[in-house]
Design a protein around this motif. Structure first.
Motif, PDB file in Angstrom:
ATOM      1  N   ALA A 265       0.270  -0.890   0.358  1.00  0.00           N
ATOM      2  CA  ALA A 265       0.803  -0.051   0.072  1.00  0.00           C
ATOM      3  C   ALA A 265       0.763   1.148  -0.070  1.00  0.00           C
ATOM      4  O   ALA A 265       0.815   2.323  -0.892  1.00  0.00           O
ATOM      5  CB  ALA A 265      -0.644  -0.118   1.210  1.00  0.00           C
ATOM      6  N   GLN A 267       3.168   1.155  -1.384  1.00  0.00           N
ATOM      7  CA  GLN A 267       4.289   1.707  -2.555  1.00  0.00           C
ATOM      8  C   GLN A 267       3.519   2.543  -3.466  1.00  0.00           C
ATOM      9  O   GLN A 267       3.632   3.192  -4.818  1.00  0.00           O
ATOM     10  CB  GLN A 267       4.576  -0.087  -2.815  1.00  0.00           C
ATOM     11  CG  GLN A 267       5.369   0.116  -4.485  1.00  0.00           C
ATOM     12  CD  GLN A 267       6.260  -0.427  -4.055  1.00  0.00           C
ATOM     13  OE1 GLN A 267       7.461   0.695  -4.505  1.00  0.00           O
ATOM     14  NE2 GLN A 267       6.839  -1.129  -3.707  1.00  0.00           N
ATOM     15  N   VAL A 268       1.530   2.249  -3.277  1.00  0.00           N
ATOM     16  CA  VAL A 268       1.133   2.576  -4.170  1.00  0.00           C
ATOM     17  C   VAL A 268       0.589   3.917  -4.301  1.00  0.00           C
ATOM     18  O   VAL A 268       0.806   4.704  -5.174  1.00  0.00           O
ATOM     19  CB  VAL A 268      -0.189   2.387  -3.985  1.00  0.00           C
ATOM     20  CG1 VAL A 268      -1.509   2.674  -4.199  1.00  0.00           C
ATOM     21  CG2 VAL A 268      -0.369   0.711  -4.728  1.00  0.00           C
ATOM     22  N   ALA A 271       4.127   5.616  -5.783  1.00  0.00           N
ATOM     23  CA  ALA A 271       3.602   5.620  -6.583  1.00  0.00           C
ATOM     24  C   ALA A 271       2.781   6.830  -7.436  1.00  0.00           C
ATOM     25  O   ALA A 271       3.371   7.556  -8.623  1.00  0.00           O
ATOM     26  CB  ALA A 271       3.014   4.181  -7.686  1.00  0.00           C
ATOM     27  N   ILE A 272       1.721   7.938  -6.466  1.00  0.00           N
ATOM     28  CA  ILE A 272       0.858   8.500  -7.089  1.00  0.00           C
ATOM     29  C   ILE A 272       1.789   9.824  -7.368  1.00  0.00           C
ATOM     30  O   ILE A 272       1.753  10.555  -7.651  1.00  0.00           O
ATOM     31  CB  ILE A 272      -0.454   8.369  -6.067  1.00  0.00           C
ATOM     32  CG1 ILE A 272      -1.201   6.947  -5.903  1.00  0.00           C
ATOM     33  CG2 ILE A 272      -1.490   9.272  -6.340  1.00  0.00           C
ATOM     34  CD1 ILE A 272      -2.258   6.437  -5.503  1.00  0.00           C
ATOM     35  N   LEU A 291      -0.357   0.796 -11.713  1.00  0.00           N
ATOM     36  CA  LEU A 291      -1.363   1.001 -10.353  1.00  0.00           C
ATOM     37  C   LEU A 291      -2.780   0.145 -10.201  1.00  0.00           C
ATOM     38  O   LEU A 291      -2.612  -0.328  -9.257  1.00  0.00           O
ATOM     39  CB  LEU A 291      -1.673   2.482 -10.701  1.00  0.00           C
ATOM     40  CG  LEU A 291      -0.878   3.493  -9.427  1.00  0.00           C
ATOM     41  CD1 LEU A 291      -1.225   5.577  -9.858  1.00  0.00           C
ATOM     42  CD2 LEU A 291      -0.934   3.926  -8.171  1.00  0.00           C
ATOM     43  N   GLY A 294      -0.839  -2.769  -8.550  1.00  0.00           N
ATOM     44  CA  GLY A 294      -0.539  -2.532  -7.037  1.00  0.00           C
ATOM     45  C   GLY A 294      -1.246  -2.197  -6.090  1.00  0.00           C
ATOM     46  O   GLY A 294      -2.007  -2.924  -4.890  1.00  0.00           O
ATOM     47  N   ILE A 295      -3.065  -1.201  -6.309  1.00  0.00           N
ATOM     48  CA  ILE A 295      -4.386  -1.785  -5.307  1.00  0.00           C
ATOM     49  C   ILE A 295      -4.379  -2.964  -5.276  1.00  0.00           C
ATOM     50  O   ILE A 295      -4.919  -3.198  -4.154  1.00  0.00           O
ATOM     51  CB  ILE A 295      -4.932  -0.871  -5.985  1.00  0.00           C
ATOM     52  CG1 ILE A 295      -4.136   0.776  -5.818  1.00  0.00           C
ATOM     53  CG2 ILE A 295      -6.157  -0.427  -5.704  1.00  0.00           C
ATOM     54  CD1 ILE A 295      -5.311   2.141  -7.167  1.00  0.00           C
ATOM     55  N   GLY A 299       2.328  -5.891  -6.423  1.00  0.00           N
ATOM     56  CA  GLY A 299       3.435  -4.901  -6.492  1.00  0.00           C
ATOM     57  C   GLY A 299       4.656  -4.804  -7.240  1.00  0.00           C
ATOM     58  O   GLY A 299       4.957  -3.989  -7.129  1.00  0.00           O
ATOM     59  N   LEU A 302       5.069  -1.556  -9.834  1.00  0.00           N
ATOM     60  CA  LEU A 302       5.669  -0.482  -9.476  1.00  0.00           C
ATOM     61  C   LEU A 302       7.001  -0.658  -8.988  1.00  0.00           C
ATOM     62  O   LEU A 302       7.835   0.163  -8.977  1.00  0.00           O
ATOM     63  CB  LEU A 302       4.772   0.001  -8.214  1.00  0.00           C
ATOM     64  CG  LEU A 302       3.218   0.065  -8.359  1.00  0.00           C
ATOM     65  CD1 LEU A 302       2.396   0.079  -7.097  1.00  0.00           C
ATOM     66  CD2 LEU A 302       2.871   1.694  -9.093  1.00  0.00           C
ATOM     67  N   GLY A 342      -3.670  -5.962  -0.959  1.00  0.00           N
ATOM     68  CA  GLY A 342      -3.636  -5.358  -1.423  1.00  0.00           C
ATOM     69  C   GLY A 342      -5.835  -5.000  -1.023  1.00  0.00           C
ATOM     70  O   GLY A 342      -5.942  -5.739   0.543  1.00  0.00           O
ATOM     71  N   TYR A 363      -1.189   4.636   2.135  1.00  0.00           N
ATOM     72  CA  TYR A 363      -1.480   5.382   0.696  1.00  0.00           C
ATOM     73  C   TYR A 363      -0.639   7.174   0.954  1.00  0.00           C
ATOM     74  O   TYR A 363      -0.176   7.622   0.524  1.00  0.00           O
ATOM     75  CB  TYR A 363      -2.883   5.196   0.825  1.00  0.00           C
ATOM     76  CG  TYR A 363      -2.893   4.017  -0.058  1.00  0.00           C
ATOM     77  CD1 TYR A 363      -2.277   3.099  -0.783  1.00  0.00           C
ATOM     78  CD2 TYR A 363      -4.062   3.508  -0.969  1.00  0.00           C
ATOM     79  CE1 TYR A 363      -2.564   2.361  -1.384  1.00  0.00           C
ATOM     80  CE2 TYR A 363      -5.150   3.042  -1.546  1.00  0.00           C
ATOM     81  CZ  TYR A 363      -4.307   2.016  -1.838  1.00  0.00           C
ATOM     82  OH  TYR A 363      -4.812   0.182  -2.655  1.00  0.00           O
TER      83      TYR A 363
END
Length: 382
Positions: A265, A267-268, A271-272, A291, A294-295, A299, A302, A342, A363
């Protein structure tokens, strides 16, 4: 960790990446090089143990999701507990755990170089419910004592013994004498030596994990989730697979998986932040493509395609995961499966709302940490 130390770590990571000529989307190459350089005997042993459970993961996912969805349905409508279809679903959800020792015994026998079915037979032997009626030294035997830890020890011993017997028993007698002697000797050693040892190890693992989280709470969750991504990169995460399975067999859930899942999470979130901060069109496209999976808990795209090659966002992802892990540990969130993370993992947890809160915090923390740390935006051709 002070800001100066964090900056030094970030700079060191970036230097490694530059020397290795890693480009966006090419992080997996460096990851494989790191893993190859760190293929120590201990890590290879962990990988071997983890490979015993890999074939079981689809079963864990299916049964865990069934159990989680039934649990949600029963919370909404408790009267459904008397419905025969719901009862059948509960049996289906428990099926992989009911037969887990047999599956592990079979796979372990194969992995350790023995006859797989002998490993399964010995696992069935130490799990057989009739053991409770057998008394030795004033105590009744305990069916399934030590769970999968005992099964792995027994299967490994049986495989070793079987290979020795193949060398000394004449070929004309090998077909029936070797399996007979293997089962008789290994079964005896299992009941009187290996199963008690496995029971002590399993009890120790369960007690250590639950005590650490109950007493350490958020701090333990913060540390575990924060270091999880580096452990994955170096292959050490393989050691946790049997621990998850042991906790599920003992308590019906693993309290470690929701904590460790927060690394993904984070990681998400990282990335955003990269997506909104970069001006590189290819990098934006890479993030946008990776993404969604990843969600959903996958992962690798990402990690290899975005955060690890950039360096500092990887650290931001670790920070985000740490905050999410603190939430999971604080509320002692457990999951009834393994192999997923996730958003899908929420359905298998004992408190989906808190789990999702931890995901959201990971996140946000991953986003903020990455935004503050920043990164060197790669040229458009990369």
């Amino acid at each position: 960790m002070g800001p100066g130390k964090a900056t030094n770590i970030c700079n060191a990571v970036n230097e490694i990446l530059k020397k290795s000529a890693v480009k966006i989307g090419d992080g997996k190459k460096l990851h494989e090089e790191i893993r190859a350089r760190n293929a120590t005997p201990i890590k290879l042993f962990f990988k071997k143990i983890a490979s015993i459970f890999m074939p079981l993961i689809p079963g864990f996912i299916a049964c865990g999701l069934i159990t989680g969805l039934v649990g949600i349905a029963l919370k909404i409508s408790p009267e459904l507990a008397d419905d025969n279809f719901i009862k059948l679903l509960m049996v289906a959800g428990n099926a992989v755990f009911w037969g887990m020792n047999l599956f592990v015994g079979y796979n372990a026998g194969k992995i350790f170089g023995g006859t797989p079915i002998i490993g399964g037979v010995l696992a069935a032997m130490i799990t057989h419910p009739a053991l409770k009626d057998i008394n030795f030294f004033g105590e009744n035997l305990v069916p399934g004592r030590g769970g999968i830890i005992s099964v792995i020890l027994i299967a490994a011993f049986a495989a070793w013994l079987e290979k020795k017997l193949h060398k000394i028993i004449p070929e004309m007698f090998d077909l029936f004498l070797t399996p007979l002697i293997t089962v008789l000797i290994s079964g005896t050693v299992a009941i009187f030596i290996l199963q008690p040892i496995g029971g002590a190890i399993a009890d120790g693992i369960g007690t250590a994990a639950t005590t650490a989280i109950e007493s350490g709470g958020a701090a333990v969750g913060f540390i575990l989730a924060g270091i999880w991504l580096p452990l994955v990169m170096f292959g050490i995460h393989q050691a946790f697979t049997p621990i998850h399975v042991s906790l599920i067999s003992q308590y019906g859930m693993t309290i470690l998986l929701p904590i460790l899942a927060m690394a993904g999470a984070g990681q998400v979130g990282a990335a955003i932040a990269v997506y909104f901060k970069t001006k590189n069109k290819f990098l934006k496209k890479t993030v946008a493509s990776a993404l969604p999976v990843g969600i959903m808990g996958v992962g690798e795209p990402l990690i290899y395609g975005v955060t690890f090659p950039l360096g500092k966002p990887f650290i931001g992802a670790c920070i985000g995961g740490a905050f999410g892990g603190a939430v999971q540990a604080s509320f002692e969130i457990g999951a009834a499966t393994l192999g997923i993370s996730g958003l899908p993992l929420a359905a298998t947890t004992n408190n989906a709302a808190i789990y999702l809160l931890g995901v959201l915090i990971a996140y946000v923390a991953g986003f903020i940490a990455t935004w503050i740390l920043g990164f060197e935006d790669p040229p458009e051709e990369n």
